[in-house]
Enzyme design. Structure first.
Site, PDB file in Angstrom:
ATOM      1  N   LYS A 247      42.729  -6.503  53.899  1.00  0.00           N
ATOM      2  CA  LYS A 247      41.708  -6.865  52.910  1.00  0.00           C
ATOM      3  C   LYS A 247      41.741  -5.863  51.743  1.00  0.00           C
ATOM      4  O   LYS A 247      42.784  -5.673  51.158  1.00  0.00           O
ATOM      5  CB  LYS A 247      40.348  -6.944  53.603  1.00  0.00           C
ATOM      6  CG  LYS A 247      40.387  -7.709  54.943  1.00  0.00           C
ATOM      7  CD  LYS A 247      40.643  -9.196  54.773  1.00  0.00           C
ATOM      8  CE  LYS A 247      40.938  -9.917  56.081  1.00  0.00           C
ATOM      9  NZ  LYS A 247      39.947  -9.744  57.137  1.00  0.00           N
TER      10      LYS A 247
ATOM     11  N   ASP B  51      33.864  -1.604  62.886  1.00  0.00           N
ATOM     12  CA  ASP B  51      34.790  -2.265  61.971  1.00  0.00           C
ATOM     13  C   ASP B  51      34.197  -2.095  60.571  1.00  0.00           C
ATOM     14  O   ASP B  51      33.155  -2.661  60.253  1.00  0.00           O
ATOM     15  CB  ASP B  51      34.910  -3.745  62.360  1.00  0.00           C
ATOM     16  CG  ASP B  51      35.877  -4.520  61.467  1.00  0.00           C
ATOM     17  OD1 ASP B  51      36.105  -4.092  60.311  1.00  0.00           O
ATOM     18  OD2 ASP B  51      36.390  -5.566  61.923  1.00  0.00           O
TER      19      ASP B  51
ATOM     20  N   TYR C 162      33.153 -10.307  62.902  1.00  0.00           N
ATOM     21  CA  TYR C 162      34.220 -11.205  62.457  1.00  0.00           C
ATOM     22  C   TYR C 162      34.537 -12.180  63.604  1.00  0.00           C
ATOM     23  O   TYR C 162      34.559 -11.774  64.779  1.00  0.00           O
ATOM     24  CB  TYR C 162      35.436 -10.350  62.091  1.00  0.00           C
ATOM     25  CG  TYR C 162      36.695 -11.138  61.882  1.00  0.00           C
ATOM     26  CD1 TYR C 162      36.827 -11.990  60.791  1.00  0.00           C
ATOM     27  CD2 TYR C 162      37.754 -11.031  62.770  1.00  0.00           C
ATOM     28  CE1 TYR C 162      37.985 -12.723  60.604  1.00  0.00           C
ATOM     29  CE2 TYR C 162      38.918 -11.749  62.586  1.00  0.00           C
ATOM     30  CZ  TYR C 162      39.024 -12.593  61.504  1.00  0.00           C
ATOM     31  OH  TYR C 162      40.168 -13.313  61.320  1.00  0.00           O
TER      32      TYR C 162
ATOM     33  N   ARG D  30      58.849   0.809  67.297  1.00  0.00           N
ATOM     34  CA  ARG D  30      57.584   0.466  67.949  1.00  0.00           C
ATOM     35  C   ARG D  30      56.765   1.720  68.230  1.00  0.00           C
ATOM     36  O   ARG D  30      55.553   1.672  68.397  1.00  0.00           O
ATOM     37  CB  ARG D  30      57.868  -0.340  69.232  1.00  0.00           C
ATOM     38  CG  ARG D  30      56.652  -0.842  69.945  1.00  0.00           C
ATOM     39  CD  ARG D  30      56.926  -2.110  70.792  1.00  0.00           C
ATOM     40  NE  ARG D  30      58.180  -2.082  71.507  1.00  0.00           N
ATOM     41  CZ  ARG D  30      58.436  -1.317  72.577  1.00  0.00           C
ATOM     42  NH1 ARG D  30      57.507  -0.518  73.068  1.00  0.00           N
ATOM     43  NH2 ARG D  30      59.614  -1.358  73.164  1.00  0.00           N
TER      44      ARG D  30
HETATM   45  C1  PLP Z   1      39.910 -10.098  58.476  1.00  0.00           C
HETATM   46  C2  PLP Z   1      39.066  -9.261  59.332  1.00  0.00           C
HETATM   47  C3  PLP Z   1      39.507  -8.820  60.575  1.00  0.00           C
HETATM   48  C4  PLP Z   1      40.845  -9.230  61.127  1.00  0.00           C
HETATM   49  O1  PLP Z   1      41.862  -8.647  60.399  1.00  0.00           O
HETATM   50  P1  PLP Z   1      43.367  -9.264  60.338  1.00  0.00           P
HETATM   51  O2  PLP Z   1      44.074  -8.277  59.505  1.00  0.00           O
HETATM   52  O3  PLP Z   1      43.225 -10.625  59.751  1.00  0.00           O
HETATM   53  O4  PLP Z   1      43.815  -9.320  61.743  1.00  0.00           O
HETATM   54  C5  PLP Z   1      38.696  -8.013  61.322  1.00  0.00           C
HETATM   55  N1  PLP Z   1      37.476  -7.648  60.870  1.00  0.00           N
HETATM   56  C6  PLP Z   1      37.018  -8.056  59.675  1.00  0.00           C
HETATM   57  C7  PLP Z   1      35.671  -7.599  59.231  1.00  0.00           C
HETATM   58  C8  PLP Z   1      37.785  -8.872  58.867  1.00  0.00           C
HETATM   59  O5  PLP Z   1      37.317  -9.285  57.690  1.00  0.00           O
END
Ligand code: PLP
Length: 404
Positions: free
Chosen positions: A205, A180, A110, A57
């Site tokens: 992604k 983000d 998101y 962790r």
């Molecule tokens: C998918 C996504 C998230 C969340 O990510 P996870 O890996 O599914 O927790 C956050 N921001 C954006 C822009 C995303 O496309």
């Protein structure tokens, strides 16, 4: 153009190898704990941020290799990986804010991020002001000196690909700024070079890029990342070594994948723009994007996403999704398979009606993540499926016909 290291492709291939021994592929350390031996200073290991050889962790060598690579690609001093993008985002928000803190957030976020900020944050006494982050000055004007702890933005934003001016975000003094940058990846933009404090990715992604990992990461100064580690080790959502290994493997080919996905998205967006069956085709590289100049200024590649509105609303969007043959219906993006998603029922399904409207999402909104298939096949599939939306959805709606 913001400075982009000319060697980003090289960094993607060379980074994160210091602890690999002679192994070309990242070694997978599956252990949850490490033997400490008798004469080791265990207290020091237990309290060292990111220590990779103490307990899982706290850190892990495979995860550390992924973190090193992402940090180098973002031009950051340090990075910290999480079990998901939401793990990273929630650590930033809950690790930096306390009861009484104020957050300024883009309303273009998101769905999960938006829910975190309007649900749990309110419950914990963290006050959030949402603004239209595409309006110049909107984020900085909402900052309350002495009270605002964090400014949260996303660019390009999910799902309509609205942009936030990174120079403007980076110039905000006082609160920490975080963006983000999932849709851009380091090949699309490098927010830290614009003065932004933290960059967050859902590496699930395009970064991992094969729909086989759930992974998040945050990058910034060493001090700030170590502070976040202090929360993360208690939050208990570290990246799994297996997913970090897949993340690092993904980074090796991110440049070629992201360039091809960008080219395909641009070709698809241009092909769709002339059709009567669609409205408001959006991609940051299109001349018709309302922030096309900003995209040119701050993005090196505009990414693999295209969003548009199926004329005829929710029923027509449903028929469109059902009629696709090559493009698959699934709720992620950035992988080799081209995916379609209907944000109102997937990524943003947790939002209330007025939140959906504020985010510009209607029943007819769809988002396509271009994969690595032949671009001509993707465009054909989308065009053919749009023909099936030409049926009137209801007797009151006019029949809509595709022009191609
Ligand atoms: C998918 C996504 C998230 C969340 O990510 P996870 O890996 O599914 O927790 C956050 N921001 C954006 C822009 C995303 O496309």
């Amino acid at each position: 153009m913001s400075p982009l290291s000319p060697s980003l492709d090289t960094i993607a291939v060379t980074a994160g190898r210091t602890a690999s021994g002679g192994s070309l592929a990242p070694p997978l350390w599956t252990t949850s704990t490490f033997e400490l031996g008798g004469d080791v200073d265990a207290r020091r290991l237990a309290t060292t941020p990111g220590e990779a050889r103490f307990y899982g962790r706290h850190g892990n060598p495979t995860v550390a290799a992924f973190e090193d690579a992402v940090a180098q690609m973002e031009g950051a001093e340090a990075a910290l990986a999480f079990a998901s993008g939401m793990g990273a985002l929630s650590a930033v928000v809950l690790g930096l804010c306390s009861r009484g803190s104020h957050i300024v957030a883009a309303r273009q976020l998101y769905g999960g991020a938006r829910q975190l900020l309007s649900g749990p944050c309110a419950r914990f006494g963290i006050d959030v002001t949402f603004v239209d982050a595409t309006r110049p000055g909107a984020l900085s004007e909402a900052v309350e000196p002495g009270r605002t702890v964090l400014v949260v933005a996303e660019s390009p934003a999910n799902p309509r690909l609205d942009l936030v001016d990174l120079d403007e975000l980076g110039a905000i003094q006082g609160p920490f700024t975080v963006v983000d940058s999932t849709f851009a990846t380091p090949f699309g933009q490098r927010p830290l070079a614009h003065g932004v404090d933290l960059v967050v990715h859902s590496a699930t992604k395009a970064m991992a890029g094969h729909n086989d990992a759930l992974l998040g990461v945050v990058c910034g100064s060493r001090d700030l990342v170590e502070w976040l580690w202090g929360f993360a080790v208690l939050q208990g959502a570290p990246a799994s070594p297996f997913d970090a290994m897949n993340g690092l493997r993904g980074l090796r080919t991110l440049g070629v994948r992201f360039r091809q996905q960008t080219a395909t998205a641009l070709a698809l967006a241009e092909a769709l723009e002339g059709l009567a069956a669609v409205r408001e085709v959006r991609h940051p590289g299109l001349a018709s994007h309302p922030q096309a100049d900003l995209a040119r200024r701050q993005m090196q590649l505009t990414g693999g996403l295209v969003s548009f509105e199926v004329a005829g609303g929710a029923d027509a969007a449903r028929r469109f999704v059902a009629a696709l043959r090559l493009v698959r219906h699934a709720a992620s993006l950035g992988g080799p398979e081209t995916l379609v998603c209907h944000p109102a029922s997937t990524s943003h399904a947790g939002l209330r009606e007025e939140e959906l409207a504020e985010a510009g999402i209607s029943g007819g909104s769809v988002r396509i993540s271009c994969g690595l298939e032949d671009p001509a096949d993707i465009i054909d599939d989308v065009r053919n499926a749009l023909r099936s939306t030409a049926l009137p959805a209801s007797p009151t709606e006019p029949a809509l016909t595709a022009t191609a």
